[in-house]
Design a protein around this motif. Structure first.
Motif, PDB file in Angstrom:
ATOM      1  N   LEU A 144       0.842  -1.194   0.000  1.00 31.95           N
ATOM      2  CA  LEU A 144       0.000   0.000   0.000  1.00 31.95           C
ATOM      3  C   LEU A 144       0.874   1.240   0.000  1.00 31.95           C
ATOM      4  O   LEU A 144       1.762   1.370   0.815  1.00 31.95           O
ATOM      5  N   SER A 145       0.575   2.152  -0.888  1.00 29.67           N
ATOM      6  CA  SER A 145       1.243   3.449  -0.846  1.00 29.67           C
ATOM      7  C   SER A 145       0.424   4.447  -1.651  1.00 29.67           C
ATOM      8  O   SER A 145      -0.196   4.084  -2.637  1.00 29.67           O
ATOM      9  N   ARG A 146       0.387   5.679  -1.190  1.00 30.43           N
ATOM     10  CA  ARG A 146      -0.342   6.753  -1.877  1.00 30.43           C
ATOM     11  C   ARG A 146       0.292   8.089  -1.587  1.00 30.43           C
ATOM     12  O   ARG A 146       0.944   8.256  -0.589  1.00 30.43           O
ATOM     13  N   GLY A 147       0.078   9.059  -2.420  1.00 29.60           N
ATOM     14  CA  GLY A 147       0.190  10.477  -2.208  1.00 29.60           C
ATOM     15  C   GLY A 147       1.422  11.328  -2.263  1.00 29.60           C
ATOM     16  O   GLY A 147       1.818  11.591  -3.341  1.00 29.60           O
ATOM     17  N   LEU A 148       2.178  11.822  -1.182  1.00 30.15           N
ATOM     18  CA  LEU A 148       3.065  12.983  -1.290  1.00 30.15           C
ATOM     19  C   LEU A 148       4.580  12.785  -1.261  1.00 30.15           C
ATOM     20  O   LEU A 148       5.266  13.590  -1.835  1.00 30.15           O
ATOM     21  N   ASN A 149       5.147  11.836  -0.541  1.00 33.81           N
ATOM     22  CA  ASN A 149       6.602  11.667  -0.578  1.00 33.81           C
ATOM     23  C   ASN A 149       6.978  11.324  -2.014  1.00 33.81           C
ATOM     24  O   ASN A 149       6.279  10.598  -2.678  1.00 33.81           O
ATOM     25  N   HIS A 150       8.109  11.824  -2.504  1.00 33.26           N
ATOM     26  CA  HIS A 150       8.451  11.591  -3.903  1.00 33.26           C
ATOM     27  C   HIS A 150       9.177  10.265  -4.064  1.00 33.26           C
ATOM     28  O   HIS A 150      10.109   9.958  -3.344  1.00 33.26           O
ATOM     29  N   LYS A 151       8.744   9.474  -5.021  1.00 32.86           N
ATOM     30  CA  LYS A 151       9.318   8.174  -5.292  1.00 32.86           C
ATOM     31  C   LYS A 151       9.501   8.048  -6.796  1.00 32.86           C
ATOM     32  O   LYS A 151       8.602   8.372  -7.563  1.00 32.86           O
ATOM     33  N   ARG A 152      10.639   7.569  -7.219  1.00 27.86           N
ATOM     34  CA  ARG A 152      10.912   7.439  -8.651  1.00 27.86           C
ATOM     35  C   ARG A 152      10.219   6.198  -9.184  1.00 27.86           C
ATOM     36  O   ARG A 152      10.333   5.122  -8.631  1.00 27.86           O
ATOM     37  N   LYS A 153       9.461   6.360 -10.276  1.00 28.10           N
ATOM     38  CA  LYS A 153       8.758   5.235 -10.888  1.00 28.10           C
ATOM     39  C   LYS A 153       8.820   5.425 -12.394  1.00 28.10           C
ATOM     40  O   LYS A 153       8.193   6.325 -12.934  1.00 28.10           O
ATOM     41  N   GLY A 154       9.592   4.580 -13.082  1.00 22.93           N
ATOM     42  CA  GLY A 154       9.666   4.643 -14.536  1.00 22.93           C
ATOM     43  C   GLY A 154      10.113   6.000 -15.066  1.00 22.93           C
ATOM     44  O   GLY A 154       9.537   6.511 -16.011  1.00 22.93           O
ATOM     45  N   GLY A 155      11.141   6.609 -14.457  1.00 26.07           N
ATOM     46  CA  GLY A 155      11.639   7.891 -14.922  1.00 26.07           C
ATOM     47  C   GLY A 155      10.843   9.090 -14.440  1.00 26.07           C
ATOM     48  O   GLY A 155      11.173  10.219 -14.725  1.00 26.07           O
ATOM     49  N   MET A 156       9.744   8.844 -13.710  1.00 28.15           N
ATOM     50  CA  MET A 156       8.916   9.937 -13.189  1.00 28.15           C
ATOM     51  C   MET A 156       8.934   9.896 -11.671  1.00 28.15           C
ATOM     52  O   MET A 156       9.189   8.873 -11.071  1.00 28.15           O
ATOM     53  N   PHE A 157       8.653  11.036 -11.057  1.00 29.40           N
ATOM     54  CA  PHE A 157       8.480  11.055  -9.612  1.00 29.40           C
ATOM     55  C   PHE A 157       6.998  10.971  -9.311  1.00 29.40           C
ATOM     56  O   PHE A 157       6.198  11.710  -9.876  1.00 29.40           O
ATOM     57  N   VAL A 158       6.611  10.047  -8.431  1.00 28.31           N
ATOM     58  CA  VAL A 158       5.224   9.867  -8.030  1.00 28.31           C
ATOM     59  C   VAL A 158       5.097  10.375  -6.594  1.00 28.31           C
ATOM     60  O   VAL A 158       5.952  10.093  -5.752  1.00 28.31           O
ATOM     61  N   ALA A 159       4.052  11.133  -6.313  1.00 30.55           N
ATOM     62  CA  ALA A 159       3.860  11.677  -4.968  1.00 30.55           C
ATOM     63  C   ALA A 159       3.144  10.651  -4.093  1.00 30.55           C
ATOM     64  O   ALA A 159       2.115  10.114  -4.480  1.00 30.55           O
ATOM     65  N   LEU A 160       3.693  10.362  -2.922  1.00 29.66           N
ATOM     66  CA  LEU A 160       3.111   9.385  -1.997  1.00 29.66           C
ATOM     67  C   LEU A 160       2.826  10.047  -0.656  1.00 29.66           C
ATOM     68  O   LEU A 160       3.685  10.734  -0.110  1.00 29.66           O
ATOM     69  N   THR A 161       1.626   9.825  -0.079  1.00 34.22           N
ATOM     70  CA  THR A 161       1.343  10.362   1.245  1.00 34.22           C
ATOM     71  C   THR A 161       1.791   9.397   2.325  1.00 34.22           C
ATOM     72  O   THR A 161       2.107   9.802   3.420  1.00 34.22           O
ATOM     73  N   PHE A 162       1.766   8.094   2.020  1.00 34.98           N
ATOM     74  CA  PHE A 162       2.264   7.136   2.990  1.00 34.98           C
ATOM     75  C   PHE A 162       2.829   5.920   2.277  1.00 34.98           C
ATOM     76  O   PHE A 162       2.492   5.642   1.138  1.00 34.98           O
ATOM     77  N   VAL A 163       3.727   5.215   2.973  1.00 37.33           N
ATOM     78  CA  VAL A 163       4.312   3.990   2.442  1.00 37.33           C
ATOM     79  C   VAL A 163       4.216   2.947   3.543  1.00 37.33           C
ATOM     80  O   VAL A 163       4.584   3.206   4.691  1.00 37.33           O
ATOM     81  N   LEU A 164       3.720   1.772   3.199  1.00 37.13           N
ATOM     82  CA  LEU A 164       3.621   0.646   4.124  1.00 37.13           C
ATOM     83  C   LEU A 164       4.567  -0.428   3.613  1.00 37.13           C
ATOM     84  O   LEU A 164       4.425  -0.900   2.489  1.00 37.13           O
ATOM     85  N   CYS A 165       5.545  -0.768   4.424  1.00 39.64           N
ATOM     86  CA  CYS A 165       6.521  -1.781   4.041  1.00 39.64           C
ATOM     87  C   CYS A 165       6.626  -2.769   5.200  1.00 39.64           C
ATOM     88  O   CYS A 165       7.230  -2.459   6.235  1.00 39.64           O
ATOM     89  N   GLY A 166       5.996  -3.923   5.057  1.00 43.65           N
ATOM     90  CA  GLY A 166       5.963  -4.885   6.157  1.00 43.65           C
ATOM     91  C   GLY A 166       5.183  -4.308   7.318  1.00 43.65           C
ATOM     92  O   GLY A 166       4.045  -3.897   7.176  1.00 43.65           O
ATOM     93  N   SER A 167       5.836  -4.231   8.486  1.00 41.17           N
ATOM     94  CA  SER A 167       5.163  -3.685   9.665  1.00 41.17           C
ATOM     95  C   SER A 167       5.515  -2.218   9.912  1.00 41.17           C
ATOM     96  O   SER A 167       5.134  -1.656  10.921  1.00 41.17           O
ATOM     97  N   VAL A 168       6.242  -1.607   8.955  1.00 40.86           N
ATOM     98  CA  VAL A 168       6.666  -0.221   9.115  1.00 40.86           C
ATOM     99  C   VAL A 168       5.827   0.676   8.202  1.00 40.86           C
ATOM    100  O   VAL A 168       5.648   0.389   7.022  1.00 40.86           O
ATOM    101  N   VAL A 169       5.324   1.774   8.781  1.00 42.68           N
ATOM    102  CA  VAL A 169       4.543   2.754   8.033  1.00 42.68           C
ATOM    103  C   VAL A 169       5.250   4.092   8.124  1.00 42.68           C
ATOM    104  O   VAL A 169       5.682   4.496   9.205  1.00 42.68           O
ATOM    105  N   THR A 170       5.376   4.760   6.992  1.00 45.96           N
ATOM    106  CA  THR A 170       5.939   6.105   6.972  1.00 45.96           C
ATOM    107  C   THR A 170       4.898   7.027   6.370  1.00 45.96           C
ATOM    108  O   THR A 170       4.359   6.740   5.300  1.00 45.96           O
ATOM    109  N   CYS A 171       4.602   8.119   7.079  1.00 44.56           N
ATOM    110  CA  CYS A 171       3.612   9.081   6.598  1.00 44.56           C
ATOM    111  C   CYS A 171       4.282  10.440   6.432  1.00 44.56           C
ATOM    112  O   CYS A 171       5.163  10.795   7.196  1.00 44.56           O
ATOM    113  N   GLY A 172       3.812  11.189   5.431  1.00 45.54           N
ATOM    114  CA  GLY A 172       4.424  12.474   5.112  1.00 45.54           C
ATOM    115  C   GLY A 172       3.720  13.667   5.717  1.00 45.54           C
ATOM    116  O   GLY A 172       3.745  14.735   5.128  1.00 45.54           O
TER     117      GLY A 172
END
Length: 183
Positions: free
Chosen positions: A1-29
């Motif tokens: 699961l991931s959405r919204g504002l933190n910038h993440k590179r995807k296929g040469g573009m930056f996608v904005a992510l508001t949160f990232v869920l990786c295993g049991s760790v969640v990071t929110c912007g």
């Protein structure tokens, strides 16, 4: 699961992510991304209708002016997925005190009642009539909790013909009568 504002590179573009869920760790912007995350988790576990009910407790729609009335339902994700359902909900919200028929709502949207029923079933798993009743009961609950209005006035403002009709529907929906909620 991931959405919204933190910038993440995807296929040469930056996608904005508001949160990232990786295993049991969640990071929110930020603060709103925590709300995004919470609503996404509720939606994935309890369904979109439950997430909408929780979202309705917050002033969450970002395209609001300070003079606008608070919405009963936050329509952001619904509007992106199915704008006709979003518009139907807006019509329902504007007719809480004097409910209109599902056929009249469908007519306003220039679609058939059957199509509207299909869209609600697909989006929320309930009929538009059940959703509309739930919306009116949520509005009644807010009035009961947040005001000192009589049950007769609450019933009138939420489109129920009598106190007994409101009480029966309220008890069926929430599991207890409005008088218990008031206490």
């Amino acid at each position: 699961l991931s959405r919204g504002l933190n910038h993440k590179r995807k296929g040469g573009m930056f996608v904005a992510l508001t949160f990232v869920l990786c295993g049991s760790v969640v990071t929110c912007g930020g603060a709103l991304s925590v709300l995004d995350f919470m609503l996404t988790m509720i939606g994935s576990r309890q369904g979109d209708l439950a997430a909408l009910n929780v979202a309705s407790l917050f002033t969450y729609d970002r395209d609001k002016r300070s003079s606008d009335m608070q919405r009963i339902v936050s329509l952001g994700s619904v509007d992106r997925r199915e704008p006709r359902v979003s518009r139907a909900i807006q019509v329902m919200e504007s007719h809480i005190d004097l409910p209109i028929s599902i056929s009249a709502i469908a007519s306003r949207l220039k679609i058939s009642r059957r199509t509207l029923e299909y869209l609600f079933k697909k989006t929320f798993g309930v009929t538009p009539a059940a959703f509309y009743t739930s919306l009116r009961l949520q509005a009644a609950r807010r009035l009961i909790i947040d005001t000192k209005l009589s049950l007769a006035d609450t019933a009138e403002r939420t489109g129920f013909p009598s106190i007994s009709c409101l009480s029966r529907s309220y008890k069926k929906h929430f599991g207890h009568p409005p008088s218990t909620e008031r206490r």
